[in-house]
Design an enzyme around this catalytic site. Sequence first.
Site, short mmCIF file in Angstrom:
data_model
loop_
_atom_site.label_atom_id
_atom_site.label_comp_id
_atom_site.label_asym_id
_atom_site.label_seq_id
_atom_site.Cartn_x
_atom_site.Cartn_y
_atom_site.Cartn_z
CE LYS A 25 -3.64 -0.59 2.31
NZ LYS A 25 -4.53 -0.87 3.45
NE ARG A 28 -6.80 4.12 4.51
CZ ARG A 28 -8.09 3.85 4.25
NH1 ARG A 28 -8.49 2.59 4.19
NH2 ARG A 28 -8.95 4.82 4.06
N GLY A 77 -8.19 -7.08 4.21
CA GLY A 77 -9.05 -7.29 5.36
C GLY A 77 -8.44 -8.09 6.49
CG MET A 131 -2.73 -7.40 9.15
SD MET A 131 -1.03 -7.04 8.73
CE MET A 131 -1.16 -6.65 6.99
NE ARG A 178 -6.34 -4.36 -2.49
CZ ARG A 178 -6.90 -4.37 -1.29
NH1 ARG A 178 -6.15 -4.20 -0.22
NH2 ARG A 178 -8.19 -4.59 -1.14
CG HIS A 182 -6.84 -47.26 -0.17
ND1 HIS A 182 -8.21 -47.13 -0.30
CD2 HIS A 182 -6.46 -48.09 -1.17
CE1 HIS A 182 -8.62 -47.87 -1.31
NE2 HIS A 182 -7.58 -48.46 -1.86
CB SER A 220 10.13 -43.73 -10.65
OG SER A 220 9.02 -42.89 -10.37
CB CYS A 260 5.81 -41.91 -9.50
SG CYS A 260 6.55 -43.15 -8.42
CE1 TYR A 284 8.31 -39.95 -14.41
CE2 TYR A 284 10.27 -40.32 -15.76
CZ TYR A 284 9.33 -40.78 -14.84
OH TYR A 284 9.42 -42.05 -14.34
#
Length: 877
Positions: free
Chosen positions: A22, A92, A101, A103, A336, A452, A760, A828, A848
Amino acid sequence: MPKYVYAFEEGSKEQKFLLGGKGANLAEMTNLGLPVPPGFTISTDACKAYMNAENTLPDGLLDEVGAALSALEKKMGKTLGDATDPLLVSVRSGAPFSMPGMMDTVLNLGMNDASVGGLAKQTNNERFAWDSYRRFVQMFGKIVLDVKGDLFEDALHEALDAKGLKVDTEFTAEDLAALVDTFKAIVKREAGVEFPAEPRDQLRYAVEAVFRSWNGRRARDYRRMEKIPDDLGTAVNVQTMVFGNKGEDSGTGVAFTRDPATGENKPYGDFLTNAQGEDVVAGIRITEPLDAMGNDFPECHQQLIDVMHLLEGQYRDMCDIEFTIEQGRLFILQTRVGKRSAAAALRMAVEMEGEGLIDKREAVLRIQPTQLDQLLHPQFDPEAKYDVLAKGLNASPGAAVGKVYFTADEAERRHEAGERVILVRPETSPDDLHGMIAAEGILTSRGGLVSHAAVVARGMGTPAICGAEAVDIDLKAKQFRVGATVVSEGETISINGTTGEIVIGEVPVITPEPTGPFGVILGWADTMRRLGVRTNADLPEDARRAREFGAEGIGLCRTEHMFLGDRLPLMQAIILADTEEDERVALDGLLVQQKKDFIGILEAMDGLPVTVRLLDPPLHEFLPQITELVEKNARGELDEHELKLMKAAQSWHEVNPMLGTRGCRLGILKPGLYRMQVRALMEAAVERKQAGGDPRVEIMIPLIVTKSELELLNDWVRDEAEQVFKNTGTRLDYLVGTMIETPRAALVADTIASIAEFFSFGTNDLTQMAYGFSRDDIEGRVMPLYLERKLLPANPFETVDQDGVGKLMAMAVDAGRAVRPDLKLGICGEHGGDPRSVEFCHGLGLDYVSCSPFRVPIARLAAAHAALGAGGPGSTA
């Protein structure tokens, strides 16, 4: 002595870590010549010094603030709290990253019994002066003195009722003066102090309140959600007040340069005549759309539109602007880079690139990978009101509504009857798969993020909450209890797998649809990343879905999931076989089914690599629960087959099955299983090749910890493959590799790489063994406490622990490639879909990452961010 205070003229938008977002933006707008009320910023360094000194203001700060205030008074020709012509200021917060919102803010500071008269004389409006005073006492009492806000609201409504009024704008000056006295009395009663009258005392108290709000509950929770560091601190902005509540020639509002919900390139916002900013934000009064401002304030409206164009060009992004009109004059209070929905972020990024405002690189970096999740799963309607019954772990994203059922069989039956079902279990096992497939959502009271239930649900794209310890399930009574609340079978609940929230009743659900910009951004991202992105998929339909999401192969195909459902009896027949012939017959039956699955998966991924993991879990997972069988046996309810199952379950029972007879150990113990799987896979691959396909097979042997294990099993695999090639007259290339999922495997990776053609990293198990954590037990009870107390920086089952597990991975990468330079490397575990883990894998040099189908787009974007060197907290989300 460090410098803590900066006039707005001294900064720029690049200084957000010093001045907060700000303050930096106020400085930028001031230097652009925009109509910004003058003021100064107390830096984040002052806040950090305050926190480091156990909430004590640093030496010299008050002197600097006093000097800056005197300079402001001189500039404005007014004195703070003066009895004839008072200067009033707002105080502020302003963190380096937007925390809207989260603080605290104090307006109209400088009001007291003397200055209220001066303000009335200055404005020739006694009612306005007392209304400003009333607002200040209410806000200061709530924020600075920690008086419950409801007490002020209740008193205000009592005063309205006593006068027979509907809204506070109908109060007279006398009414408001009486309300000020009432509010002061509330402060004295609740806070035990007189309301402070000295303006400079008010300022000091307000500055400290803003500093303290950095560590308030809502701010800490928001930072944890947005992954913003706790040590950045907040700045404090002290700014000359301008008033939108001076009459019908005044007003206030919030404007966005583009629609933050849709991304449409059209000004958007709310406006109120004769109001202050908190009236718009708090929803106290019904606002008008921004366009309506042009009817009453045409010149200010056009000036605001011009400012919006200027700021969007300056910031090259959608801006959120707070403004006030004071007696026909426009003031810009702050700006902002605006928060936006995921859909809006995508549309804005693509359209701004087309407008030449940004390039493709920046467009890709504008989108946070986690934002894509919002577009791939149903969510609770943001407008819906509901009460949260309990919370668990957000195991699989998305929202679901359905009737509660406690067994997989009942869930399946009810689903087939047309009902929407939520399967509720203490935990799930492979036996429950048919019920999980039938369910709209899954809720378990035990288990963690790699249990699971969690892993299977993510793979299917089914919303799931796990480890909801507050949910006490009584399977016999077919109900669960949370405290005094009881939910019985057949009752409707709603679950939000994105947040872990459980709600009684039906919450409206919306299903976002990925639009054109979704594909455009991902297409650009694909040209910028180095890492490949594969998927974890066990069934042909999962593979097809993942390929639609851009998966470049399968990094993990778990073959055990092919043994469930109507095939479970065949697997159990293998376990129960008394002779080699009985086992062979059962294996042959299973081979037919496995081959059919492999053909479907290879067809779905034709031309792309498919890594198939041979059977990994212990055999007891394919058998009924011992306790259920023993109880039935005690009642004499078991038939001969069930008695055999009970004895097998007891025989295969292990104290710690995760470290017991599983993976390659099971394959060595029951060689027919692995040989059958290899034969089924290679026959399927040959059949696909003969049909004109391009199968690319990679066979992964799990839980290898020694070179000799892999040598033995590699020989078996290649023997079976050669037999298939000989029998069919068709050959094809394939790879044999292993998972690195134990610390020992990482430590001896050089010896393993002499056999393995690829590694992997199974980071779920590697994390569990490196930490000594039982992943299904630790996450529900211990992990939240560890994260709250910062005993861990992040959940290591969500984000790779780079200091520990990451070092094991790095050792394995270096050692493996030293022996085999062309060693293919991937990951993986579920970490493959976590953006911070993807960034780590990029830096480690993996080839990958692999993740569940619905996280493939997230991994694609995260891989591009990693290649582009993105990182750090905060976003434009």
